[in-house]
Design an enzyme around this catalytic site. Structure first.
Site, short mmCIF file in Angstrom:
data_model
loop_
_atom_site.label_atom_id
_atom_site.label_comp_id
_atom_site.label_asym_id
_atom_site.label_seq_id
_atom_site.Cartn_x
_atom_site.Cartn_y
_atom_site.Cartn_z
N LYS A 149 61.01 -4.01 25.12
CA LYS A 149 60.35 -4.71 24.01
C LYS A 149 60.06 -6.11 24.51
CE LYS A 149 61.08 -6.39 19.28
NZ LYS A 149 62.05 -6.57 18.17
N ARG A 176 64.22 -16.76 21.50
CA ARG A 176 65.51 -16.67 20.81
C ARG A 176 66.68 -16.81 21.76
NH1 ARG A 176 66.08 -14.84 15.62
NH2 ARG A 176 64.18 -14.22 14.53
N THR A 232 67.54 -7.87 15.21
CA THR A 232 67.35 -9.24 14.73
C THR A 232 66.87 -9.29 13.29
OG1 THR A 232 66.72 -9.84 16.99
CG2 THR A 232 66.24 -11.42 15.26
N THR A 233 65.81 -8.54 12.98
CA THR A 233 65.21 -8.58 11.65
C THR A 233 66.16 -8.06 10.59
OG1 THR A 233 63.04 -8.32 12.68
CG2 THR A 233 63.15 -7.92 10.32
N ILE A 275 57.44 -2.77 18.02
CA ILE A 275 58.57 -2.81 17.10
C ILE A 275 58.23 -3.93 16.14
CG2 ILE A 275 61.05 -3.18 16.82
CD1 ILE A 275 61.41 -1.96 19.59
#
Length: 312
Positions: free
Chosen positions: A165, A141, A47-48, A207
């Site tokens: 996660k 999300r 995502t990042t 993370i």
């Protein structure tokens, strides 16, 4: 199969040049910075990293260059997920995962499957690869929350599903997973702001988004907790409380890219539909940087050194 993704994992951003191309030189410097300052593993193309806005060639090149640069010094976790089970399975069968140590697979988004649908989705993914699989539950999300009983069921039934996660923010759910999980399976924080609390509850690391800019400091907090030095770790946690929220108020990775830009790492460039953080947010980030007494070398050609006086 045991989980090797422990400690500080970096949810790596994708730097862009002013004209919007992938800035591979900035990416290389950023990876070196992580490796030199306490990162235990890298999480790439998730995502990042703005992965939905990267094309196939860019994703392949980013993976290849990071693998070549890391040279096995830390594990690499790579994003591989979606809301079509068949498409993810096909990617796992046909894709090039050489040099990658595991995959991070997000809960299917938009189509909102049932808990049984989530179970069957991840079971099919686990069966399609010999790599370790880290589940990613981020209901904010995806629009769907994977319940604790589904996570534990997958952990028990699929030997190569080694961790989750967890970014639900639901501590009752997190506690239930940690209490009932098999020994080979771990919980990893997916939210910087509650990493201190999650590690205290039994999570094995994070993370991290903020770790892109402050890996040494965030790594130290986690290691202190692993050594049961909670008071010292809590002190570091509180230094970052306001920054945690600022980095996400205008969306991720807009906040952390603004921070990295102010520290001299990258250009403050994102790809649409994402845009840079608002000026008001940026001003607050700059004030926090000053308050933390961060020292940066803004000449990115010669590298960057950051220091935070943690013992004040």
């Amino acid at each position: 199969m045991q989980n090797i993704f422990k400690g500080l994992g970096i949810a790596l951003v994708t730097p862009f040049t002013p004209d919007g191309e992938v800035d591979y030189e900035a990416l290389e410097r950023l990876v070196d910075y992580q490796l030199d300052n306490g990162a235990d593993f890298l999480c790439i193309l998730a995502t990042t990293g703005e992965t939905p806005c990267l094309n196939v060639v860019e994703k392949h090149t980013i993976k290849e260059r990071i693998v070549a640069q890391v040279k096995g010094r830390v594990p690499i976790l790579m994003g591989c997920g979606g809301n079509s089970t068949a498409a993810v399975v096909q990617e796992l069968k046909d894709g090039d995962f050489s040099g990658v140590d595991g995959i991070l697979s997000v809960c299917p988004y938009y189509n909102k499957p049932s808990q049984e649908g989530l179970y069957q989705h991840f079971k099919a993914i686990a069966e399609a690869t010999t790599l370790p699989v880290v589940l990613y539950n981020v209901p904010g999300r995806t629009g769907i929350n994977m319940k604790a009983e589904t996570t534990v069921r997958l952990a028990n039934d699929c030997p190569n599903i080694v961790a989750i996660k967890e970014a639900s923010g639901n501590f009752e759910q997190i506690d239930e997973i940690i209490k009932n999980k098999p020994d080979h399976f771990d919980v990893i924080s997916g939210d910087d702001g509650i990493t201190y609390q999650m590690v205290a509850c039994g999570a094995v690391g994070v993370i991290s988004v903020i770790g892109n800019a402050l890996p040494r400091e965030f790594s130290r907090m986690i290691r202190l907790e692993f050594n049961n030095e909670y008071a010292a770790a809590r002190k570091i946690h509180y230094k970052f409380v306001e920054l945690y929220s600022l980095l996400f108020v205008d969306g991720n990775p807009a906040g952390v890219k603004a921070l990295l830009h102010e520290l001299g790492f990258i250009n403050n460039v994102l790809r649409l539909p994402l845009v840079p953080t608002r000026v008001t947010t940026l001003r607050k980030i700059v004030e926090i940087i000053k308050g933390l007494k961060l020292v940066s070398n803004r000449n990115v050609e010669t590298g960057i050194r950051l220091e935070l006086p943690l013992d004040d």
